[in-house]
Design a protein around this motif. Sequence first.
Motif, PDB file in Angstrom:
ATOM      1  N   THR A   1     -17.282  38.966  -6.944  1.00 44.01           N
ATOM      2  CA  THR A   1     -17.884  37.816  -7.624  1.00 44.01           C
ATOM      3  C   THR A   1     -19.249  37.468  -7.053  1.00 44.01           C
ATOM      4  OG1 THR A   1     -16.775  36.241  -6.155  1.00 44.01           O
ATOM      5  CG2 THR A   1     -15.622  36.869  -8.187  1.00 44.01           C
ATOM      6  N   ARG A   2     -19.600  38.010  -5.913  1.00 43.75           N
ATOM      7  CA  ARG A   2     -20.881  37.699  -5.277  1.00 43.75           C
ATOM      8  C   ARG A   2     -21.931  38.786  -5.512  1.00 43.75           C
ATOM      9  NH1 ARG A   2     -20.948  33.466  -1.893  1.00 43.75           N
ATOM     10  NH2 ARG A   2     -18.955  32.447  -1.458  1.00 43.75           N
ATOM     11  N   VAL A   3     -21.588  39.786  -6.335  1.00 38.87           N
ATOM     12  CA  VAL A   3     -22.480  40.921  -6.539  1.00 38.87           C
ATOM     13  C   VAL A   3     -22.890  41.021  -8.006  1.00 38.87           C
ATOM     14  CG1 VAL A   3     -22.729  43.430  -6.352  1.00 38.87           C
ATOM     15  CG2 VAL A   3     -21.388  42.168  -4.638  1.00 38.87           C
ATOM     16  N   THR A   4     -24.204  41.104  -8.240  1.00 36.07           N
ATOM     17  CA  THR A   4     -24.762  41.435  -9.552  1.00 36.07           C
ATOM     18  C   THR A   4     -25.612  42.681  -9.385  1.00 36.07           C
ATOM     19  OG1 THR A   4     -24.841  39.107 -10.234  1.00 36.07           O
ATOM     20  CG2 THR A   4     -26.232  40.650 -11.448  1.00 36.07           C
ATOM     21  N   THR A   5     -25.446  43.636 -10.273  1.00 41.86           N
ATOM     22  CA  THR A   5     -26.205  44.875 -10.175  1.00 41.86           C
ATOM     23  C   THR A   5     -26.989  45.103 -11.464  1.00 41.86           C
ATOM     24  OG1 THR A   5     -26.077  47.246  -9.642  1.00 41.86           O
ATOM     25  CG2 THR A   5     -24.263  46.313 -10.952  1.00 41.86           C
TER      26      THR A   5
ATOM     27  N   PRO B   1     -18.011  43.741 -10.616  1.00 42.05           N
ATOM     28  CA  PRO B   1     -19.193  42.901 -10.405  1.00 42.05           C
ATOM     29  C   PRO B   1     -19.858  42.571 -11.732  1.00 42.05           C
ATOM     30  CG  PRO B   1     -19.751  45.184  -9.982  1.00 42.05           C
ATOM     31  CD  PRO B   1     -18.266  45.150 -10.247  1.00 42.05           C
ATOM     32  N   ALA B   2     -20.858  41.693 -11.690  1.00 41.32           N
ATOM     33  CA  ALA B   2     -21.655  41.395 -12.884  1.00 41.32           C
ATOM     34  C   ALA B   2     -22.702  42.486 -13.073  1.00 41.32           C
ATOM     35  CB  ALA B   2     -22.323  40.039 -12.743  1.00 41.32           C
ATOM     36  N   PHE B   3     -22.953  42.839 -14.338  1.00 42.29           N
ATOM     37  CA  PHE B   3     -23.933  43.875 -14.664  1.00 42.29           C
ATOM     38  C   PHE B   3     -25.053  43.289 -15.507  1.00 42.29           C
ATOM     39  CE2 PHE B   3     -20.620  46.734 -13.382  1.00 42.29           C
ATOM     40  CZ  PHE B   3     -21.280  47.884 -12.967  1.00 42.29           C
ATOM     41  N   LEU B   4     -26.273  43.747 -15.220  1.00 35.48           N
ATOM     42  CA  LEU B   4     -27.431  43.466 -16.063  1.00 35.48           C
ATOM     43  C   LEU B   4     -28.049  44.805 -16.448  1.00 35.48           C
ATOM     44  CD1 LEU B   4     -29.144  40.578 -14.025  1.00 35.48           C
ATOM     45  CD2 LEU B   4     -27.746  40.340 -16.087  1.00 35.48           C
ATOM     46  N   THR B   5     -28.285  45.015 -17.723  1.00 35.81           N
ATOM     47  CA  THR B   5     -29.008  46.202 -18.179  1.00 35.81           C
ATOM     48  C   THR B   5     -30.374  45.741 -18.647  1.00 35.81           C
ATOM     49  OG1 THR B   5     -26.935  47.257 -18.863  1.00 35.81           O
ATOM     50  CG2 THR B   5     -28.976  48.170 -19.751  1.00 35.81           C
ATOM     51  N   ALA B   6     -31.379  45.964 -17.818  1.00 36.30           N
ATOM     52  CA  ALA B   6     -32.710  45.426 -18.090  1.00 36.30           C
ATOM     53  C   ALA B   6     -33.716  46.083 -17.163  1.00 36.30           C
ATOM     54  CB  ALA B   6     -32.723  43.907 -17.882  1.00 36.30           C
ATOM     55  N   ASP B   7     -34.972  45.964 -17.532  1.00 42.86           N
ATOM     56  CA  ASP B   7     -36.079  46.369 -16.668  1.00 42.86           C
ATOM     57  C   ASP B   7     -36.155  45.369 -15.508  1.00 42.86           C
ATOM     58  OD1 ASP B   7     -38.475  46.927 -15.414  1.00 42.86           O
ATOM     59  OD2 ASP B   7     -39.673  46.927 -17.248  1.00 42.86           O
ATOM     60  N   ALA B   8     -35.918  45.842 -14.294  1.00 44.31           N
ATOM     61  CA  ALA B   8     -35.857  44.938 -13.145  1.00 44.31           C
ATOM     62  C   ALA B   8     -37.202  44.316 -12.809  1.00 44.31           C
ATOM     63  CB  ALA B   8     -35.327  45.689 -11.923  1.00 44.31           C
ATOM     64  N   THR B   9     -38.294  44.835 -13.374  1.00 41.99           N
ATOM     65  CA  THR B   9     -39.598  44.237 -13.105  1.00 41.99           C
ATOM     66  C   THR B   9     -39.924  43.109 -14.082  1.00 41.99           C
ATOM     67  OG1 THR B   9     -40.820  45.802 -14.501  1.00 41.99           O
ATOM     68  CG2 THR B   9     -40.415  46.439 -12.216  1.00 41.99           C
ATOM     69  N   GLY B  10     -39.080  42.901 -15.083  1.00 42.65           N
ATOM     70  CA  GLY B  10     -39.298  41.845 -16.070  1.00 42.65           C
ATOM     71  C   GLY B  10     -38.437  40.634 -15.774  1.00 42.65           C
TER      72      GLY B  10
END
Length: 393
Positions: free
Chosen positions: A148-152, A174-183
């Motif tokens: 619960t403390r990790v987002t990737t 964990p939580a996932f984000l699919t995105a450009d990490a620079t945005g």
Amino acid sequence: MTSTDAASEDSPMHSWRDQARHLAGTMTPPGSRWRELVARTPRHPFVPRWWASTQDGWELRVGNDDHERWLAAAYRDWTLVARVSGVHADHAEPGARLQGAPTSSSTLPGLLVSMYRHASLDARSTVLDVGTGTGYGTALLCARLGQTRVTTIDVDPYLTEAADRRLDEIGYHPAFLTADATGPIDWKGDRIVATVGVKPIPASWLHGLRTGGRLVTTIAGTSLIITADKQEDGGAAGRVEWDRAGFMRTRSGADYPARGQLLAVLARARVEDGEQVEASPYPVMDVVEAWDVDTMMELLAPGIEHRFITYDDKADRVALMAHEDGSWVRAEERGGKVIVHQGGPRRLHGLLDRVREQWLREGELPIRGARVAVSPAGVISLKRGNWTATVGE
């Protein structure tokens, strides 16, 4: 199911536990809290296929074809390449070979743990894991902090989908984000650990990081690991660690931009007579393998591409340098004499000589241990003694 249940004792893969324990013992000191976490976290499910580097390019390896080789590769402290250019190993045909540059990998475990140590994690830390890759590093963070403390985050939808599936198999969500990490990033927390290189620091990282929180990343194109703590003004302050790492740069799409112009300049450097030709008192250097020299060159003239060629007797060597602005160098060492050819708008070899002279004069280059200041916009300022550098303006 948890990571310790990932393979039953009667499975042909149950010996991964012994290999994981051996890996943990080789890469962590006695008493390290990471030793047990590495020992009980399987790595092989995250790399069922990978690309192996050969003289002819990249060759597909399939774990199920040879379990012994699979475990030997997965539980060594080395990087396994999962994606080359636009082709993920999961999608390649058996026996596939290809050319290209790596675009995703499972980072060597020792380096992952080193980056996590720099982050000064504690049991209450909430972490943004930048660069999901195969998901193995995310698994280690889940084992350390709880899922619960990790987002990737990763830009590649297949990477996040595959990592999600494989993490689920060992009991982590964990939580996932699919995105450009620079945005823009929809995240708030107190630790950011990036296993990709950036330049400048994305402003969204600073925005999401709580005051007093820490970010750990590398400057793209260099071996510099920076740790910086979020300040009240929205920026961050810290230092360059006395440590080294090299990661792939962040990318905004399926592959890195085409480098046709740069490759054309490199081709010219191989064969053309220089506009300036002169002898050099310095031996030909493999700049990429001289990490501090390579880093200083990147700070002075970002974007130089290097090539190094040795001949059968190892005595004759050639080093090439090229930049997209058309500048190029060919330094040839033959029979103990070095001749340097240069062309284009800048004399890149002169920059290299400046770096080597500073190295010889001062006994080291000033980059390690430098103080770091990051503006709220992400511009990085480095300072050690009288030396300063600015990255990302």
